[in-house]
Design a protein around this motif. Structure first.
Motif, PDB file in Angstrom:
ATOM      1  N   ILE A 273      -4.621  -2.859  -1.838  1.00  0.00           N
ATOM      2  CA  ILE A 273      -4.925  -2.032  -3.002  1.00  0.00           C
ATOM      3  C   ILE A 273      -5.184  -2.863  -4.256  1.00  0.00           C
ATOM      4  O   ILE A 273      -5.894  -2.424  -5.174  1.00  0.00           O
TER       5      ILE A 273
ATOM      6  N   CYS B 105      -4.869   4.578  -0.941  1.00  0.00           N
ATOM      7  CA  CYS B 105      -4.148   4.255   0.294  1.00  0.00           C
ATOM      8  C   CYS B 105      -4.668   2.983   0.962  1.00  0.00           C
ATOM      9  O   CYS B 105      -4.300   2.692   2.103  1.00  0.00           O
ATOM     10  N   HIS B 106      -5.504   2.229   0.297  1.00  0.00           N
ATOM     11  CA  HIS B 106      -6.080   1.031   0.904  1.00  0.00           C
ATOM     12  C   HIS B 106      -4.995  -0.028   1.111  1.00  0.00           C
ATOM     13  O   HIS B 106      -4.148  -0.250   0.248  1.00  0.00           O
TER      14      HIS B 106
ATOM     15  N   ASN C 297       0.843  -1.203   0.000  1.00  0.00           N
ATOM     16  CA  ASN C 297       0.000   0.000   0.000  1.00  0.00           C
ATOM     17  C   ASN C 297       0.876   1.250   0.000  1.00  0.00           C
ATOM     18  O   ASN C 297       2.073   1.198   0.321  1.00  0.00           O
TER      19      ASN C 297
END
Length: 403
Positions: free
Chosen positions: A170, A166-167, A71
């Motif tokens: 991702i 920003c997960h 991430n």
């Protein structure tokens, strides 16, 4: 073959050790081939490609791509790639990536640490990234410049919405492969890297722009470099807003070459090894680097010219020696004890021989002049070719900076 491989690796170690010793104290982010080799050997294989270029290939499935499992984190060095992979602390913060149709993804070592080495594309809704190729060179004054015009095709890019950027997982939010071409065409390209306080800064997607378009506030994490005997996993300390990054000490640049196992590629790669300039520690402008390359080329030309001139002089010297020997042999045919009639005959022969030798000498002089003219023409062609190549490379660098 094996001794040649060890000799090549020994040269790499000597160069990196010498270069690192010359760096200023502010130069925080540095790595070493020895540490890279030791750390990555368990997760893939090292290979020597065409022209002696050494690369590393990860042991992954055929669908794997770099900068996928992890991430993005905002830091005081810009966007930092926090990898979930055991080898990520090396290959995503040093060096470059290249995709070959036969070998797949391979990593080319470099020693400058960065928060991430990627090319960016974005518009008002989506962000995309792909690894920078090994033709992308970093210098303090310019940032990124390309020694070879190159870009990965759209299928090597990843695109996500700003809100998913920003997960922690991702990869779940990537645009499907069948739609990548559309997003590639609608986004603009960016690769803006700088150098501040002894470290590389990723200036591509600003914090303000990201927060405006994603409607998400991000906290800034501080990159904290610490000395290490090797490559340790980076520690993201969320509560302290800090990321601890291990930087190998200078005394860890050496490894036992008898333990090195580097395979030989069974076919040539599509990578242009002669255009890969990483590892040369280009810390000034590209113009300075170009000047060094020009001087090296001129020096090689002068050496070649000197060798040809010495060879030509040796030929002339041998010819003169032969002439002297023939002259001495002819003089022994004249006997001063003979009468006038007998003396006159050798005199005629001597004159005839002298005339023949003069003719031979003129022929040799003419041949020597022709050889010298050929050498001068060859040197002039080499100089003109060098100047043409320099102009073409300067034009490519100018176009790259304009883009």
């Amino acid at each position: 073959m094996k001794s040649g491989k060890f000799f090549f690796i020994a040269i790499i170690f000597a160069i990196t050790t010498t270069v690192f010793a010359a760096q200023p104290a502010a130069y925080h982010g540095r790595g070493s081939f020895g540490v890279f080799y030791t750390h990555l050997n368990s997760y893939g294989s090292w290979m020597q490609m065409n022209d002696g270029l050494v690369v590393w290939r990860p042991r992954v499935n055929h669908r794997w791509t770099p900068y996928t499992y992890g991430n993005w984190i905002w830091t005081d060095c810009g966007w930092y790639w926090n990898s979930d992979e055991a080898f990520g602390d090396v290959v995503y913060h040093y060096g470059r990536w290249y995709y070959d149709d036969y070998y797949g993804w391979m990593w080319v070592p470099d020693y400058e640490w960065g928060p991430a080495w990627v090319d960016w594309r974005y518009d008002d809704d989506y962000i995309g990234w792909t690894p920078l190729p090994p033709y992308a060179n970093f210098s303090i004054n310019i940032g990124i410049s390309f020694s070879e015009s190159f870009s990965f095709g759209y299928n090597r890019w990843h695109f996500v919405r700003y809100g998913d950027f920003c997960h922690p997982q991702i990869g779940r939010y990537f645009v499907p492969a069948r739609e990548k071409a559309r997003f590639f065409d609608r986004t603009r390209n960016e690769h803006n890297y700088g150098y501040e306080n002894g470290r590389v800064i990723n200036r591509n997607i600003s914090r303000n722009m990201f927060e405006t378009r994603s409607k998400i506030r991000v906290t800034e994490n501080r990159i904290n470099f610490r000395d290490s005997e090797g490559i340790d996993r980076s520690q993201v300390r969320g509560g302290e807003r800090r990321i601890d990054v291990a930087i190998p000490r200078a005394n860890t640049t050496r490894v036992d070459i008898n333990t090195i196992s580097i395979e030989r590629g069974d076919r040539a790669s599509s990578i242009r090894a002669d255009r890969v300039q990483m590892g040369e520690r280009v810390r000034n402008s590209n113009a300075a680097s170009q000047t060094d390359r020009n001087n090296a080329t001129i020096q090689r030309n002068n050496q070649n010219s000197g060798e040809r001139q010495n060879s030509n002089n040796s030929t002339i010297q041998r010819n003169n020696q032969n002439e002297g020997q023939r002259q001495g042999s002819n003089n022994t045919n004249v006997n001063p004890g003979r009468n006038k009639e007998s003396q006159s005959a050798p005199s005629v022969n001597t004159n005839r021989n002298n005339g023949e030798r003069n003719t031979e000498r003129e022929i040799r002089r003419s041949e020597n002049r022709q050889n010298s003219e050929k050498i001068n023409r060859s040197e002039n062609r080499e100089k003109r070719e060098t100047q043409r190549q320099n102009r073409e490379e300067n034009n490519r660098e100018s176009r790259s900076r304009t883009r």
